[in-house]
Write a protein that holds these residues in place. Structure first.
Motif, PDB file in Angstrom:
ATOM      1  N   GLY A 172     -10.791  42.694  48.676  1.00 16.93           N
ATOM      2  CA  GLY A 172     -10.539  41.755  47.604  1.00 16.93           C
ATOM      3  C   GLY A 172     -11.788  41.085  47.059  1.00 16.93           C
ATOM      4  N   THR A 173     -11.568  40.140  46.168  1.00 19.02           N
ATOM      5  CA  THR A 173     -12.650  39.418  45.496  1.00 19.02           C
ATOM      6  C   THR A 173     -12.559  37.938  45.832  1.00 19.02           C
ATOM      7  N   TYR A 174     -13.679  37.349  46.244  1.00 19.25           N
ATOM      8  CA  TYR A 174     -13.693  35.960  46.716  1.00 19.25           C
ATOM      9  C   TYR A 174     -14.712  35.144  45.937  1.00 19.25           C
ATOM     10  N   LEU A 175     -14.409  33.875  45.731  1.00 20.66           N
ATOM     11  CA  LEU A 175     -15.331  32.989  45.033  1.00 20.66           C
ATOM     12  C   LEU A 175     -16.569  32.727  45.881  1.00 20.66           C
ATOM     13  N   TYR A 178      -8.286  29.689  35.144  1.00 21.03           N
ATOM     14  CA  TYR A 178      -7.379  29.806  36.291  1.00 21.03           C
ATOM     15  C   TYR A 178      -7.980  29.163  37.540  1.00 21.03           C
ATOM     16  N   VAL A 179      -9.242  29.469  37.812  1.00 23.06           N
ATOM     17  CA  VAL A 179      -9.906  28.922  38.996  1.00 23.06           C
ATOM     18  C   VAL A 179      -9.957  27.401  38.930  1.00 23.06           C
ATOM     19  N   ALA A 236     -14.830  42.656  34.070  1.00 27.32           N
ATOM     20  CA  ALA A 236     -14.996  41.200  34.161  1.00 27.32           C
ATOM     21  C   ALA A 236     -15.460  40.801  35.560  1.00 27.32           C
ATOM     22  N   ILE A 237     -14.872  41.405  36.568  1.00 27.94           N
ATOM     23  CA  ILE A 237     -15.254  41.107  37.955  1.00 27.94           C
ATOM     24  C   ILE A 237     -16.696  41.523  38.203  1.00 27.94           C
ATOM     25  N   ARG A 250      -9.745  33.468  47.586  1.00 28.07           N
ATOM     26  CA  ARG A 250      -9.583  34.817  47.062  1.00 28.07           C
ATOM     27  C   ARG A 250      -8.886  34.808  45.702  1.00 28.07           C
ATOM     28  N   LEU A 251      -9.402  35.644  44.790  1.00 26.69           N
ATOM     29  CA  LEU A 251      -8.759  35.809  43.499  1.00 26.69           C
ATOM     30  C   LEU A 251      -7.593  36.788  43.626  1.00 26.69           C
ATOM     31  N   PRO A 252      -6.619  36.711  42.719  1.00 30.21           N
ATOM     32  CA  PRO A 252      -5.540  37.699  42.738  1.00 30.21           C
ATOM     33  C   PRO A 252      -6.097  39.119  42.619  1.00 30.21           C
TER      34      PRO A 252
END
Length: 239
Positions: free
Chosen positions: A76-79, A27-28, A59-60, A38-40
Motif C-alpha cells: 500500500g501507500t502511506y503518508l 481527503y487527507v 498521481a501517487i 495508509r491511503l485507500p
C-alpha cells in the motif's frame, strides 16, 4: 510590443493526475490523516474518483517523487508527511531537467575535493568535519532529514581541501547542489545511509588516504543520484 496573437494561444489543460492529487490533498486534510497513515487502495480511489487506475497511479508517483508518500510494494501507500502540499509539476519538471548536470558536476569536483582534503586537512579541519557529522546525527535522531548537517559536512570537506578555485566553484553552484541534497535526503531511509557514507569519507580523510577518500565520496554521490525524480516521466499522462 508583445504579439497580440499570443493572447489567443491554446489554453493549457490541467493534467488529470494533478486533479487527482488535489482531491487526495483534500481527503487527507479532511480525514485528519497523519504520518504513517495508509491511503485507500488505488483501485478504490479510482472507483470513488471516477478516473482510471492509471491516473491514480501517476498521481501517487508524483507524490512519491516529492517524498510525500511512501509506496510499499504489495503493502500500500502511506503518508510520509503530515500534508500533501505539492510543488507545481512544472517546477518538478525543471528540476528533473537540470539534476543530471548538477550530479555530474558534483561527482567531478567533490571527489577531487575529498582527495585533496585527505592530503591537506589540518586538525581544525577534522574538528569541523566531526562537528558537522555530530550535527547531522542529532538532526536525524530528532526526526529531521539531516540536510543542514549534510551541507555543513560537504562545506567542511571543501574547506579542508584548501583550494580557493574549487571552493569558489562549489559556492557558485550552491543552489542546485542544495536541490540535489533535498531530493536525495527525502528518499525513504536515505538520511541514515547518507550519514554512514559521510562517516566513511571522514575516516578516509582522517587517515590521510586520498584515494580512499575520493572513492568514498564517489560512492556517496552516486547514491545521491539514486532519486525517484529521475525515473519519473512527466509526459506519461494516462489516457
Amino acid at each position: 510590443m508583445a504579439d497580440i496573437s499570443d493572447a489567443l494561444r491554446p489554453m493549457g489543460r490541467p493534467r488529470l493526475y494533478e486533479q487527482v492529487i488535489e482531491r487526495l490533498r483534500e481527503y487527507v486534510s479532511g480525514a485528519g490523516l497523519g504520518i504513517g497513515d495508509r491511503l485507500p487502495a488505488e483501485r478504490d480511489l479510482a472507483q470513488r474518483l471516477g478516473v482510471s487506475r492509471a491516473s491514480v497511479k501517476q498521481a501517487i508517483v508524483v507524490l512519491e517523487v516529492q517524498g510525500l508518500v511512501e509506496v510499499r510494494h504489495g503493502g500500500g501507500t502511506y503518508l510520509a508527511k503530515g500534508t500533501l502540499d505539492v510543488e507545481p509539476v512544472e517546477r518538478l519538471v525543471e528540476r528533473r531537467r537540470r539534476l543530471p548536470d548538477v550530479l555530474d558536476a558534483r561527482e567531478a569536483v567533490e571527489t577531487k575535493l575529498a582527495e585533496l582534503a585527505a592530503e591537506r586537512r589540518t586538525t581544525a579541519d577534522l574538528d569541523s568535519l566531526e562537528a558537522a557529522l555530530d550535527f547531522m546525527r542529532d538532526e536525524i535522531a530528532e526526526g529531521a532529514d539531516g540536510a543542514e548537517g549534510d551541507r555543513r559536512f560537504h562545506s567542511a570537506v571543501a574547506a579542508a581541501a584548501h583550494s580557493a578555485m574549487l571552493a569558489d566553484f562549489m559556492r557558485s553552484i550552491a543552489e542546485p547542489v542544495a536541490e540535489s541534497r533535498t531530493e536525495s535526503l527525502r528518499q525513504p531511509g536515505r538520511p541514515p545511509r547518507s550519514l554512514r557514507q559521510h562517516l566513511a569519507i571522514f575516516d578516509a580523510i582522517g587517515r590521510g588516504d586520498g584515494r580512499r577518500a575520493a572513492a568514498a565520496m564517489r560512492r556517496h554521490l552516486r547514491s545521491v543520484a539514486e532519486v525517484r525524480l529521475l525515473t519519473w516521466d512527466p509526459d506519461d499522462e494516462p489516457r
